[in-house]
Structure formats: structure tokens, C-alpha cells
Design a protein around this motif. Structure first.
Motif, PDB file in Angstrom:
ATOM      1  N   CYS A 163     -15.339  51.010 -32.257  1.00  0.00           N
ATOM      2  CA  CYS A 163     -14.394  51.381 -33.312  1.00  0.00           C
ATOM      3  C   CYS A 163     -13.824  50.116 -33.960  1.00  0.00           C
ATOM      4  O   CYS A 163     -13.891  49.028 -33.387  1.00  0.00           O
ATOM      5  CB  CYS A 163     -13.244  52.209 -32.728  1.00  0.00           C
ATOM      6  N   ASP A 164     -13.241  50.291 -35.138  1.00  0.00           N
ATOM      7  CA  ASP A 164     -12.689  49.155 -35.890  1.00  0.00           C
ATOM      8  C   ASP A 164     -11.566  48.442 -35.141  1.00  0.00           C
ATOM      9  O   ASP A 164     -11.333  47.255 -35.344  1.00  0.00           O
ATOM     10  CB  ASP A 164     -12.133  49.642 -37.248  1.00  0.00           C
ATOM     11  N   ASP A 165     -10.855  49.175 -34.250  1.00  0.00           N
ATOM     12  CA  ASP A 165      -9.715  48.554 -33.563  1.00  0.00           C
ATOM     13  C   ASP A 165     -10.118  47.825 -32.278  1.00  0.00           C
ATOM     14  O   ASP A 165      -9.273  47.464 -31.466  1.00  0.00           O
ATOM     15  CB  ASP A 165      -8.653  49.625 -33.252  1.00  0.00           C
ATOM     16  N   GLY A 166     -11.418  47.625 -32.075  1.00  0.00           N
ATOM     17  CA  GLY A 166     -11.869  46.874 -30.896  1.00  0.00           C
ATOM     18  C   GLY A 166     -12.068  47.734 -29.657  1.00  0.00           C
ATOM     19  O   GLY A 166     -12.492  47.249 -28.611  1.00  0.00           O
ATOM     20  N   THR A 167     -11.768  49.052 -29.766  1.00  0.00           N
ATOM     21  CA  THR A 167     -12.013  49.952 -28.632  1.00  0.00           C
ATOM     22  C   THR A 167     -13.418  50.549 -28.787  1.00  0.00           C
ATOM     23  O   THR A 167     -14.101  50.331 -29.791  1.00  0.00           O
ATOM     24  CB  THR A 167     -10.966  51.077 -28.567  1.00  0.00           C
ATOM     25  N   ARG A 168     -13.831  51.334 -27.774  1.00  0.00           N
ATOM     26  CA  ARG A 168     -15.185  51.870 -27.776  1.00  0.00           C
ATOM     27  C   ARG A 168     -15.236  53.214 -27.068  1.00  0.00           C
ATOM     28  O   ARG A 168     -14.603  53.381 -26.013  1.00  0.00           O
ATOM     29  CB  ARG A 168     -16.074  50.897 -26.985  1.00  0.00           C
ATOM     30  N   TYR A 169     -15.971  54.167 -27.639  1.00  0.00           N
ATOM     31  CA  TYR A 169     -16.328  55.389 -26.910  1.00  0.00           C
ATOM     32  C   TYR A 169     -17.658  55.106 -26.222  1.00  0.00           C
ATOM     33  O   TYR A 169     -18.634  54.775 -26.896  1.00  0.00           O
ATOM     34  CB  TYR A 169     -16.462  56.578 -27.862  1.00  0.00           C
ATOM     35  N   VAL A 170     -17.663  55.206 -24.891  1.00  0.00           N
ATOM     36  CA  VAL A 170     -18.902  54.901 -24.172  1.00  0.00           C
ATOM     37  C   VAL A 170     -19.489  56.205 -23.636  1.00  0.00           C
ATOM     38  O   VAL A 170     -19.019  56.742 -22.643  1.00  0.00           O
ATOM     39  CB  VAL A 170     -18.665  53.875 -23.045  1.00  0.00           C
ATOM     40  N   LEU A 171     -20.467  56.739 -24.317  1.00  0.00           N
ATOM     41  CA  LEU A 171     -21.099  57.986 -23.869  1.00  0.00           C
ATOM     42  C   LEU A 171     -22.244  57.617 -22.930  1.00  0.00           C
ATOM     43  O   LEU A 171     -23.407  57.598 -23.309  1.00  0.00           O
ATOM     44  CB  LEU A 171     -21.560  58.797 -25.074  1.00  0.00           C
ATOM     45  N   TRP A 172     -21.831  57.294 -21.679  1.00  0.00           N
ATOM     46  CA  TRP A 172     -22.771  56.814 -20.676  1.00  0.00           C
ATOM     47  C   TRP A 172     -23.142  57.932 -19.707  1.00  0.00           C
ATOM     48  O   TRP A 172     -22.262  58.493 -19.043  1.00  0.00           O
ATOM     49  CB  TRP A 172     -22.135  55.688 -19.864  1.00  0.00           C
ATOM     50  N   PRO A 173     -24.442  58.249 -19.560  1.00  0.00           N
ATOM     51  CA  PRO A 173     -24.820  59.228 -18.536  1.00  0.00           C
ATOM     52  C   PRO A 173     -24.524  58.684 -17.138  1.00  0.00           C
ATOM     53  O   PRO A 173     -24.821  57.530 -16.850  1.00  0.00           O
ATOM     54  CB  PRO A 173     -26.328  59.406 -18.751  1.00  0.00           C
ATOM     55  N   ASN A 174     -23.898  59.502 -16.292  1.00  0.00           N
ATOM     56  CA  ASN A 174     -23.613  59.139 -14.901  1.00  0.00           C
ATOM     57  C   ASN A 174     -24.639  59.719 -13.948  1.00  0.00           C
ATOM     58  O   ASN A 174     -24.763  59.266 -12.825  1.00  0.00           O
ATOM     59  CB  ASN A 174     -22.252  59.716 -14.475  1.00  0.00           C
ATOM     60  N   SER A 175     -25.302  60.793 -14.372  1.00  0.00           N
ATOM     61  CA  SER A 175     -26.233  61.522 -13.510  1.00  0.00           C
ATOM     62  C   SER A 175     -27.531  61.748 -14.272  1.00  0.00           C
ATOM     63  O   SER A 175     -27.528  61.763 -15.500  1.00  0.00           O
ATOM     64  CB  SER A 175     -25.627  62.870 -13.105  1.00  0.00           C
ATOM     65  N   PRO A 176     -28.641  61.945 -13.540  1.00  0.00           N
ATOM     66  CA  PRO A 176     -29.929  62.151 -14.211  1.00  0.00           C
ATOM     67  C   PRO A 176     -29.982  63.469 -14.964  1.00  0.00           C
ATOM     68  O   PRO A 176     -29.166  64.362 -14.718  1.00  0.00           O
ATOM     69  CB  PRO A 176     -30.940  62.146 -13.061  1.00  0.00           C
ATOM     70  N   PRO A 177     -30.944  63.624 -15.904  1.00  0.00           N
ATOM     71  CA  PRO A 177     -31.108  64.908 -16.580  1.00  0.00           C
ATOM     72  C   PRO A 177     -31.361  65.996 -15.541  1.00  0.00           C
ATOM     73  O   PRO A 177     -32.114  65.781 -14.594  1.00  0.00           O
ATOM     74  CB  PRO A 177     -32.359  64.711 -17.443  1.00  0.00           C
ATOM     75  N   LEU A 178     -30.721  67.155 -15.713  1.00  0.00           N
ATOM     76  CA  LEU A 178     -30.897  68.271 -14.778  1.00  0.00           C
ATOM     77  C   LEU A 178     -31.911  69.244 -15.376  1.00  0.00           C
ATOM     78  O   LEU A 178     -31.603  69.955 -16.338  1.00  0.00           O
ATOM     79  CB  LEU A 178     -29.563  68.987 -14.570  1.00  0.00           C
ATOM     80  N   VAL A 179     -33.122  69.283 -14.816  1.00  0.00           N
ATOM     81  CA  VAL A 179     -34.147  70.195 -15.319  1.00  0.00           C
ATOM     82  C   VAL A 179     -33.817  71.609 -14.854  1.00  0.00           C
ATOM     83  O   VAL A 179     -33.658  71.864 -13.663  1.00  0.00           O
ATOM     84  CB  VAL A 179     -35.550  69.777 -14.832  1.00  0.00           C
ATOM     85  N   THR A 180     -33.689  72.531 -15.811  1.00  0.00           N
ATOM     86  CA  THR A 180     -33.357  73.916 -15.462  1.00  0.00           C
ATOM     87  C   THR A 180     -34.519  74.857 -15.699  1.00  0.00           C
ATOM     88  O   THR A 180     -34.534  75.951 -15.164  1.00  0.00           O
ATOM     89  CB  THR A 180     -32.167  74.425 -16.301  1.00  0.00           C
ATOM     90  N   ASN A 181     -35.472  74.437 -16.548  1.00  0.00           N
ATOM     91  CA  ASN A 181     -36.603  75.327 -16.812  1.00  0.00           C
ATOM     92  C   ASN A 181     -37.845  74.532 -17.170  1.00  0.00           C
ATOM     93  O   ASN A 181     -37.772  73.557 -17.909  1.00  0.00           O
ATOM     94  CB  ASN A 181     -36.262  76.280 -17.965  1.00  0.00           C
ATOM     95  N   GLU A 182     -38.976  74.969 -16.615  1.00  0.00           N
ATOM     96  CA  GLU A 182     -40.251  74.373 -16.984  1.00  0.00           C
ATOM     97  C   GLU A 182     -41.217  75.515 -17.250  1.00  0.00           C
ATOM     98  O   GLU A 182     -41.445  76.360 -16.386  1.00  0.00           O
ATOM     99  CB  GLU A 182     -40.778  73.485 -15.860  1.00  0.00           C
ATOM    100  N   ASP A 183     -41.742  75.566 -18.476  1.00  0.00           N
ATOM    101  CA  ASP A 183     -42.730  76.577 -18.832  1.00  0.00           C
ATOM    102  C   ASP A 183     -44.090  76.031 -18.422  1.00  0.00           C
ATOM    103  O   ASP A 183     -44.619  75.115 -19.042  1.00  0.00           O
ATOM    104  CB  ASP A 183     -42.670  76.834 -20.345  1.00  0.00           C
ATOM    105  N   THR A 184     -44.635  76.582 -17.342  1.00  0.00           N
ATOM    106  CA  THR A 184     -45.845  75.985 -16.782  1.00  0.00           C
ATOM    107  C   THR A 184     -47.059  76.154 -17.692  1.00  0.00           C
ATOM    108  O   THR A 184     -48.013  75.395 -17.598  1.00  0.00           O
ATOM    109  CB  THR A 184     -46.168  76.558 -15.379  1.00  0.00           C
ATOM    110  N   SER A 185     -47.019  77.124 -18.623  1.00  0.00           N
ATOM    111  CA  SER A 185     -48.185  77.258 -19.503  1.00  0.00           C
ATOM    112  C   SER A 185     -48.130  76.278 -20.678  1.00  0.00           C
ATOM    113  O   SER A 185     -49.146  75.720 -21.059  1.00  0.00           O
ATOM    114  CB  SER A 185     -48.329  78.698 -20.005  1.00  0.00           C
ATOM    115  N   THR A 186     -46.941  76.033 -21.240  1.00  0.00           N
ATOM    116  CA  THR A 186     -46.862  75.112 -22.385  1.00  0.00           C
ATOM    117  C   THR A 186     -46.428  73.704 -21.975  1.00  0.00           C
ATOM    118  O   THR A 186     -46.570  72.764 -22.740  1.00  0.00           O
ATOM    119  CB  THR A 186     -45.831  75.601 -23.425  1.00  0.00           C
ATOM    120  N   GLY A 187     -45.865  73.550 -20.776  1.00  0.00           N
ATOM    121  CA  GLY A 187     -45.339  72.250 -20.357  1.00  0.00           C
ATOM    122  C   GLY A 187     -43.962  71.967 -20.940  1.00  0.00           C
ATOM    123  O   GLY A 187     -43.418  70.882 -20.741  1.00  0.00           O
ATOM    124  N   ALA A 188     -43.387  72.942 -21.666  1.00  0.00           N
ATOM    125  CA  ALA A 188     -42.065  72.718 -22.267  1.00  0.00           C
ATOM    126  C   ALA A 188     -41.000  72.697 -21.173  1.00  0.00           C
ATOM    127  O   ALA A 188     -41.016  73.528 -20.259  1.00  0.00           O
ATOM    128  CB  ALA A 188     -41.754  73.812 -23.277  1.00  0.00           C
TER     129      ALA A 188
END
Ligand SMILES: *[C@@H]1O[C@H](CO)[C@@H](O)[C@H](O)[C@H]1NC(C)=O
Ligand SMILES: *[C@@H]1O[C@H](CO)[C@@H](O)[C@H](O)[C@H]1NC(C)=O
Ligand SMILES: *[C@@H]1O[C@H](CO)[C@@H](O)[C@H](O)[C@H]1NC(C)=O
Ligand SMILES: *[C@@H]1O[C@H](CO)[C@@H](O)[C@H](O)[C@H]1NC(C)=O
Ligand SMILES: *[C@@H]1O[C@H](CO)[C@@H](O)[C@H](O)[C@H]1NC(C)=O
Length: 373
Positions: A132-157
Motif C-alpha cells: 500500500c502507499d502508506d508502507g503497509t502490506r496485505y500479505v495473502l500468504w497460504p499457510n496450508s497446502p491446497p485441499l483437494v476435495t474432488n477428482e473426476d477420474t474420467s476427465t482428470g478435473a
């Protein structure tokens, strides 16, 4: 405090009781090399298996120019790594940014110097690092790995999710908004639609302040999917750990969540020993039939890996113990386990990484630990 604590208690999954189990390391852990994209200098990565590849998401990333990190900083990046024909991570040798030979897991994917997890418009989004202009920062840092909830085994999606705290810091890394809101991001990968193998998944912001500033940031401290149910751990500003669950297909629907509430008065959400306080990874071990957390004890710059196990997600968790300390290089942090890199569910081992921030850049050692049976 959190209005969520007023919700009803839920019984969570229980498995065979194998109380107080702490594994023993077999032999000496092996350093396999670095997890590295020779064109990007990056901080703090986690991974999950996406079909026949692993997807890694990392924090601050910068282009390398002749071995030196240059601008712009972008607050997150992602990449693919490959597996060998026997399903073990493909260890390769290449020439790094400074012209040295490097060995490890070679990352690929075009980030185009933009944050993988996009900024909301009110968080200094015109800068790729959230500065930001005032010298501060929003840090959108991932703390944990992506959580896979679904895998379509026919399309690979594949569909996965990441929760990120909307941390606002100043130039001395002081958190200006303790207990901030949490953004929920959805990650979608379709190998057929993406076409070329370097195409990275697409990311959609499901909701800024999915968890508001007064709610437990479930999913930021860790997550695991078991039998199509997602279990999400949160750690609040006073380091209390809480747990929520939701059907894997309803992660984006806040009304579908249930919350684990300990005790009778509905306010004691703390789950003792579910993590040692610092960054780490939760997973389910089929070999032990137990839930596992591996990571760092509190705020530390030493690569001391701790482990705890539990027969059920809400515990009881064993008091975490230090099972492995890597060679100390200042600073070492973001200790992670990578169950998605294991070749199969009967492999009695785990891959570990941590970040080293030294000499003006970052690198990520990959370590293989086998357990005594
Ligand atoms: C990993 O990266 C570090 C820092 O660049 C380097 O010193 C080390 O040799 C690399 N390790 C391997 C096995 O290539
Ligand atoms: C950051 O905030 C802390 C706490 O208010 C303050 O002590 C420190 O001086 C600030 N640093 C900068 C660079 O503004
Ligand atoms: C690690 O680095 C920090 C900051 O550079 C320094 O203050 C600290 O003394 C170092 N610690 C060790 C054990 O070298
Ligand atoms: C599982 O993977 C390990 C490590 O690669 C291998 O030694 C073992 O034979 C595999 N087991 C099965 C059942 O495929
Ligand atoms: C860690 O990274 C930051 C940002 O690049 C840098 O300012 C700091 O000096 C690094 N620490 C060490 C010990 O190299």
C-alpha cells in the motif's frame, strides 16, 4: 468471542483407538535435494497430489535474474512437480539461476509474475505484493497446502480449496489487524481444458471474509479430507485451535458447516496438542490408522520437526515431540509434510520440506523420512 461457538457440538469420525502412538524414525532421513523452479525465488511452499502430478503453492515469489531475486514480488505462486514411473517423486538434476548444478524436484508452470491467489479490490490490489502507499502490506500468504476435495477420474478435473488470512502488516512485520478475516479460494484444474502441461490451475475467490474477523479461521491452520468430508483446523489470535467439518462437495456453502465444540459451555473450542503451535500439515495415515500432524513448535527459525498423532480428529492428540532436526541454517521455517508425494497408501514414510531464508534468497530442501514398522 466467536459466534460459531454457540453452535451445537458434533460427533466426529472416530477410528481404531491406538492412543499415545509416536512413531520412531528408521535410519537417517535422506535429503533428496531442493524443490525448485530455477526461474523463481520463493518462500514457504506446501503441496497436494493432483492426479499424476503434485501441485505446490508458495508465498512471496520473485523472478531470478542471474541468481539474484528481482522485482516484482508477488505474494503467491504455484507449480507442478512430476512423479517417476514407480509413483515416487521424480528427482532430477538441472542448472540453477546462478549457473550451479542443482538436484531435487523440478517445478514447472507459468505464473506470469501475478499472485496465484488474487487480491480483493480493497487490499492494495494494484500491487502484486499487496503493498500500500502508506508502507503497509496485505500479505495473502497460504499457510496450508491446497485441499483437494474432488477428482473426476474420467476427465482428470480436480477441485481444491485454500483459506488465507487477510493479514495486514507494516514494515517491521507487525500484524496490524490481529485475528483478521479469511478468504476462501477455489482452485480448479482440468488437464484437458488447460491443454499444455505447464498451464496452472485457475483460482476463483469464493468469498472475501468467508470467515469474518471475529470467527475462527478454519482451514488456515490445516485441513484433511476423509471419506468425502473436509475437516478444517483454525488457530485464532490467542492460539486456540478449533475444528470444523463440511461435506467435501459443500465447502463453499457456509451454512453447511458444523463445528466441534469441546466441553459443555460451548466456549472451550481448544483442541489440546492438535499441532505444536507453529506451521505444519495434518494428514491421515492409512499405515497407522491415525491422524497425524507434523510441523514446527510455535514461532521459531530452526528446522526442528515435531509430530503428534490422534485416533480421531478432535483428539486426544499426543503431546508433540521433536522427531527430526535438519541442519540449522538461519532462518528455517514453514515446516511441512507432503503425504501427497507418497507412492501408495502402504508406504511407511513421509516427505518433509522447510524453507531456508538465508544469503538474501529462499530455498526449499526436500527430506525423506522412513518410519520403523
Ligand atoms: C539447494 O539449494 C541451495 C541454495 O541454493 C544449494 O546450496 C544446494 O546445493 C542445493 N542442493 C542441491 C542438492 O542441489
Ligand atoms: C509497526 O507497528 C509497530 C506496532 O505499532 C510499531 O512499533 C513499529 O514501529 C511499526 N513499524 C513501522 C515500520 O511502521
Ligand atoms: C538469525 O537471524 C536473525 C536475524 O538476522 C538474528 O537476529 C539471529 O541472531 C540469528 N540467529 C542465529 C541462531 O544465528
Ligand atoms: C509402495 O511404494 C513403496 C515406495 O515406492 C514401494 O516400496 C512399495 O513396493 C509400494 N507398495 C505397493 C503395494 O505398491
Ligand atoms: C529473509 O528474507 C527477507 C526478505 O527477502 C530478507 O529481508 C531477510 O534478510 C532474509 N533473512 C535472511 C537471514 O537472509
Amino acid at each position: 468471542m466467536s459466534p460459531l461457538t454457540a453452535l451445537a457440538s458434533v460427533a466426529l469420525l472416530g477410528t481404531r483407538v491406538n492412543a499415545d502412538f509416536i512413531p520412531t524414525v528408521l535410519g537417517t532421513p535422506r535429503v533428496l535435494g531442493n524443490v525448485s523452479d530455477p526461474t523463481i525465488d520463493r518462500d514457504s511452499c506446501g503441496s497436494d497430489r493432483f492426479g499424476d502430478r503434485a501441485l505446490w503453492t508458495c508465498r512471496d515469489s520473485q523472478p531470478f535474474s542471474k541468481g539474484v531475486p528481482v522485482l516484482p514480488i508477488y505474494s503467491s505462486s504455484s507449480s507442478w512437480t512430476d512423479f517417476a514411473s514407480d509413483s515416487t517423486p521424480l528427482i532430477q538434476t538441472w542448472t540453477d539461476a546462478a549457473g550451479n548444478t542443482e538436484t531435487g524436484l523440478l517445478c514447472s508452470g507459468k505464473n506470469n509474475e501475478k499472485p496465484f491467489f488474487p487480491y480483493p479490490s480493497d487490499e492494495c490490489s494494484s500491487n502484486t505484493a499487496g503493498a500500500c502507499d502508506d508502507g503497509t502490506r496485505y500479505v495473502l500468504w497460504p499457510n496450508s497446502p491446497p485441499l483437494v476435495t474432488n477428482e473426476d477420474t474420467s476427465t482428470g478435473a480436480i477441485t481444491a480449496y485454500t483459506w488465507i488470512s487477510e493479514d495486514h502488516i507494516n514494515g517491521s512485520l507487525t500484524l496490524l489487524n490481529p485475528g483478521p478475516g479469511t478468504i476462501l479460494y477455489e482452485i480448479k484444474s482440468d488437464p484437458h481444458m488447460n491443454g499444455d502441461s505447464t498451464g496452472l490451475p485457475t483460482v476463483t475467490t469464493i468469498q472475501e471474509n468467508f470467515w469474518t474477523a471475529d470467527e475462527m479461521p478454519y482451514g488456515v491452520y490445516g485441513e484433511v479430507v476423509v471419506n468425502d468430508v473436509a475437516y478444517l483446523y483454525g488457530q485464532n489470535a490467542v492460539r486456540t485451535v478449533g475444528l470444523a467439518k463440511v461435506s467435501a462437495g459443500s465447502v463453499a456453502d457456509k451454512s453447511a458447516y458444523q463445528y466441534y465444540v469441546d466441553g459443555v459451555d460451548g466456549t472451550g473450542v481448544s483442541i489440546t496438542n492438535a499441532g505444536a503451535g507453529g506451521q505444519g500439515t495434518f494428514y491421515y495415515s492409512t499405515v497407522w490408522n491415525l491422524y497425524v500432524w507434523i510441523g514446527q513448535a510455535g514461532i521459531s527459525v530452526a528446522p526442528d520437526f515435531y509430530i503428534t498423532t490422534a485416533p480421531a480428529l478432535e483428539g486426544p492428540w499426543v503431546r508433540p515431540i521433536n522427531f527430526y532436526s535438519a541442519d540449522y541454517i538461519n532462518w528455517s521455517y514453514t515446516l511441512q509434510a507432503h503425504p501427497g508425494l507418497l507412492a501408495n497408501s502402504s508406504e511407511n514414510a513421509i516427505y518433509l520440506t522447510y524453507t531456508i531464508n538465508d544469503s538474501g534468497y529462499y530455498w526449499t530442501p526436500l527430506v525423506y523420512v522412513q518410519w520403523e514398522s
